[in-house]
Design a protein around this motif. Structure first.
Motif, PDB file in Angstrom:
ATOM      1  N   ASN A   1       0.823  -1.209   0.000  1.00 49.08           N
ATOM      2  CA  ASN A   1       0.000   0.000   0.000  1.00 49.08           C
ATOM      3  C   ASN A   1       0.854   1.255   0.000  1.00 49.08           C
ATOM      4  O   ASN A   1       0.572   2.210  -0.717  1.00 49.08           O
ATOM      5  CB  ASN A   1      -0.880   0.024   1.255  1.00 49.08           C
TER       6      ASN A   1
ATOM      7  N   ARG B   1       0.968   4.012  -2.858  1.00 46.19           N
ATOM      8  CA  ARG B   1       0.417   5.345  -2.617  1.00 46.19           C
ATOM      9  C   ARG B   1       1.457   6.436  -2.475  1.00 46.19           C
ATOM     10  O   ARG B   1       1.114   7.609  -2.407  1.00 46.19           O
ATOM     11  CB  ARG B   1      -0.465   5.311  -1.370  1.00 46.19           C
TER      12      ARG B   1
ATOM     13  N   GLY C   1      -3.140  10.899   0.384  1.00 47.72           N
ATOM     14  CA  GLY C   1      -3.984  10.292   1.411  1.00 47.72           C
ATOM     15  C   GLY C   1      -3.185   9.649   2.526  1.00 47.72           C
ATOM     16  O   GLY C   1      -3.685   8.779   3.242  1.00 47.72           O
ATOM     17  N   LEU C   2      -1.928  10.073   2.682  1.00 43.18           N
ATOM     18  CA  LEU C   2      -1.086   9.481   3.733  1.00 43.18           C
ATOM     19  C   LEU C   2      -1.201  10.239   5.053  1.00 43.18           C
ATOM     20  O   LEU C   2      -0.755   9.762   6.088  1.00 43.18           O
ATOM     21  CB  LEU C   2       0.385   9.452   3.285  1.00 43.18           C
TER      22      LEU C   2
ATOM     23  N   ASP D   1      -7.794   4.395   6.231  1.00 42.31           N
ATOM     24  CA  ASP D   1      -6.571   4.718   5.510  1.00 42.31           C
ATOM     25  C   ASP D   1      -6.692   6.048   4.788  1.00 42.31           C
ATOM     26  O   ASP D   1      -5.859   6.910   4.913  1.00 42.31           O
ATOM     27  CB  ASP D   1      -6.254   3.628   4.489  1.00 42.31           C
ATOM     28  N   GLU D   2      -7.763   6.166   4.040  1.00 35.70           N
ATOM     29  CA  GLU D   2      -7.909   7.337   3.197  1.00 35.70           C
ATOM     30  C   GLU D   2      -8.708   8.410   3.933  1.00 35.70           C
ATOM     31  O   GLU D   2      -9.884   8.209   4.207  1.00 35.70           O
ATOM     32  CB  GLU D   2      -8.667   6.967   1.915  1.00 35.70           C
ATOM     33  N   PRO D   3      -8.070   9.531   4.286  1.00 41.29           N
ATOM     34  CA  PRO D   3      -8.871  10.591   4.884  1.00 41.29           C
ATOM     35  C   PRO D   3      -9.841  11.151   3.843  1.00 41.29           C
ATOM     36  O   PRO D   3      -9.433  11.489   2.742  1.00 41.29           O
ATOM     37  CB  PRO D   3      -7.843  11.645   5.289  1.00 41.29           C
TER      38      PRO D   3
END
Lengths: 231, 301
Positions: A100, A104, A126-127, B36-38
């Protein structure tokens, strides 16, 4: 359904076994073939050779972990089963995080690597969420980290998004506002290092326990040892 | 070979210790496991040009503190030139540590700052016992200074190294954080982002920056003016993405950066990991010489 002595828990058959002779002959033949093959290559032929083999063996080992854990429990080794299970879970979580992370953008290859640009990148990928403090957990910005170039230390893998600002404050100092002390070493490990790092640590510890628990080389030829590796 | 019992005892002990010692953390970790994804719904995203125009319109002077070649009063660290009749500021447990002193005439000579008094002296003291609270820095404004050094009393937390400073005039533009815009939502290219950061001419974030006035150079994303106003009113900060009340936003415009003090090995200052102290004051308070209601924030890596 298996009919050998293993399936009967080592007890002798109550009826004659017409296949026994042929089966024993096959096993003898197979062992002779393996021994000859090992003599020719100078090493056991079940060992992986190339990097791809090692990778494949590693993946198979990881994927086989839950099954191995279940088998340990079935054999009555509950705690070994727990260790195997926890190790497998850690392996899978670590693998998931690495895949992942790479997918990402845990590694920002091209510049700029100043902190603001990297923080923006983390948000875009999105980290890290909006307004979330990101803590340099492995390589600090100052202190010994001063000697480390930005393109190494200002990387998403070195940034641990902190769930609350309070957690970041308590990583470095106490919180006077909430009258809470600074995180101790264990709390810092739990709250201020990324999940993949904890999974890697758990995996390494689990494998270390498994290694110490593995029979020595001479014991592998025994029926117990053969069974362990034949699964 | 490790026995099952030993392995079991170790595993069980660790589990029990963890569950008993850190129940909240475990619950929180389980809750965030799948997150995981805000997610964020973006409404009315401003364009690059709009943001750049807004930033240019808000540029303010900022004084970068650099080593002085000539004898001056203003300095960071060392011992203060504080009149002996004034009491040394004390905290709950011990005397405060001296941080900096400035001659406002020297400051005003470098740049006319309308919200600072024209004369007088400012002294900054640090209260280690109130570290990371908004009153961890105490500011004193006095009309007359002393010519002699006043050694720190016994029991101060730390004495920082001294550096006399001069002022270098720079132009400071507000950051996206100051404007309440989340950098990642603008989908800027690296060059666009760099050009926004280059609107002022303050040094890059990675450099040591001790400054007076202008806008703070944040390390973590935070709308500092809003934080100051919330702190001043004893309110909780608004949640990320939540609308800020217009009245609060308007009041936040009054906050000015009185001093940004960096981690600096030359001075032996270290705020967290490579962090900074940001001392803010309301313009209307500073104009009348009231520096008792400052708010100090700290950011680090």
């Amino acid at each position: 359904m298996a009919s050998d002595s293993f399936a009967r828990g080592g007890r002798a058959r109550s009826v004659p076994d017409p296949d026994r002779k042929g089966y024993d002959e096959m096993i003898r033949h197979h062992r002779a073939h393996m021994a000859a093959s090992e003599r020719r290559s100078g090493s056991p032929n079940h060992s992986p050779h190339g990097a791809v083999d090692y990778l494949a063996a590693g993946i198979v080992h990881v994927l086989n972990g839950p099954r191995e854990a279940r088998q340990e429990v079935e054999r009555g080794h509950l705690l070994k089963g727990i260790v195997h299970g926890a190790t497998s879970a850690a392996d899978l979580e670590f693998g998931r995080s690495v895949v992942n992370g790479v997918r990402r953008g845990a590694f920002k290859i091209s510049g700029p690597h100043d902190w603001k640009s990297v923080r923006k990148w983390m948000g875009e990928k999105g980290l890290a969420a909006e307004r979330e403090h990101v803590h340099h957990w492995a390589i600090p910005q100052n202190g010994w980290g001063k000697a480390v170039p930005d393109w190494i230390k200002n990387q998403p893998w070195n940034g641990r998004p902190m769930e609350t600002t309070l957690d970041h404050i308590r990583t470095h100092s106490r919180s006077l506002k909430f009258d809470l002390p600074r995180f101790n070493a264990l709390e810092r490990y739990w709250n201020s290092t990324p999940r993949w790092w904890k999974a890697a640590n758990a995996s390494a510890a689990g494998h270390a326990v498994e290694l110490t628990d593995r029979p020595k080389q001479g014991q592998d030829a025994s029926p117990q040892g053969s069974r362990r590796h034949s699964r | 070979m490790i026995s099952d019992r030993l392995v079991g005892a170790i595993v069980l002990t660790l589990v029990v210790v963890f569950v008993l010692r850190y129940p909240q953390q475990i619950v929180r970790s389980i809750r965030r496991w799948g997150r995981d994804e805000p997610e964020r719904v973006i409404l009315d995203r401003p364009t690059f040009d709009e943001v750049a125009r807004r930033m240019r319109g808000l540029v303010r002077p900022s004084l970068l503190l650099v080593g002085a070649d000539t004898p001056v009063f203003s300095k960071l660290g060392g011992d203060p030139e504080l009149a002996t009749e004034l009491p040394w500021p004390a905290g709950e447990r011990r005397p405060l540590s001296f941080l900096a002193q400035f001659d406002l005439a020297e400051v005003q000579a470098a740049a006319a700052i309308d919200w600072l008094p024209k004369h007088g002296y400012l002294y900054f003291f640090f209260d280690q016992d109130r570290h990371v609270s908004d009153d961890m820095v105490r500011v004193q404004h006095v009309a007359a200074a002393s010519t002699g050094l006043r050694p720190a009393p016994k029991g101060v937390w730390r004495r920082f190294r001294e550096r006399r400073v001069a002022f270098e005039l720079r132009r400071s533009a507000p950051s996206l954080d100051w404007l309440g815009i989340y950098a990642s939502e603008l989908e800027l290219s690296d060059s666009e982002f760099a050009s926004l950061n280059g609107i002022g001419d303050t040094p890059p974030t990675g450099n040591i920056q001790h400054r007076i006035d202008g806008y703070p150079d944040e390390i973590q994303p935070e709308s500092m003016a809003i934080s100051c106003e919330c702190s001043f009113r004893a309110l909780d900060k608004p949640n990320p993405g939540a609308p800020v009340p217009a009245e609060l936003e308007a009041a936040a415009d009054d906050w000015r950066l009185l001093l940004q003090l960096d981690s600096d090995s030359g001075l032996k200052t270290e705020w967290g990991d490579g962090g900074r102290l940001y001392v803010f004051v309301r313009a209307q308070d500073a104009r009348v010489g009231d520096f008792t209601r400052t708010v100090t924030l700290e950011h680090c890596y």
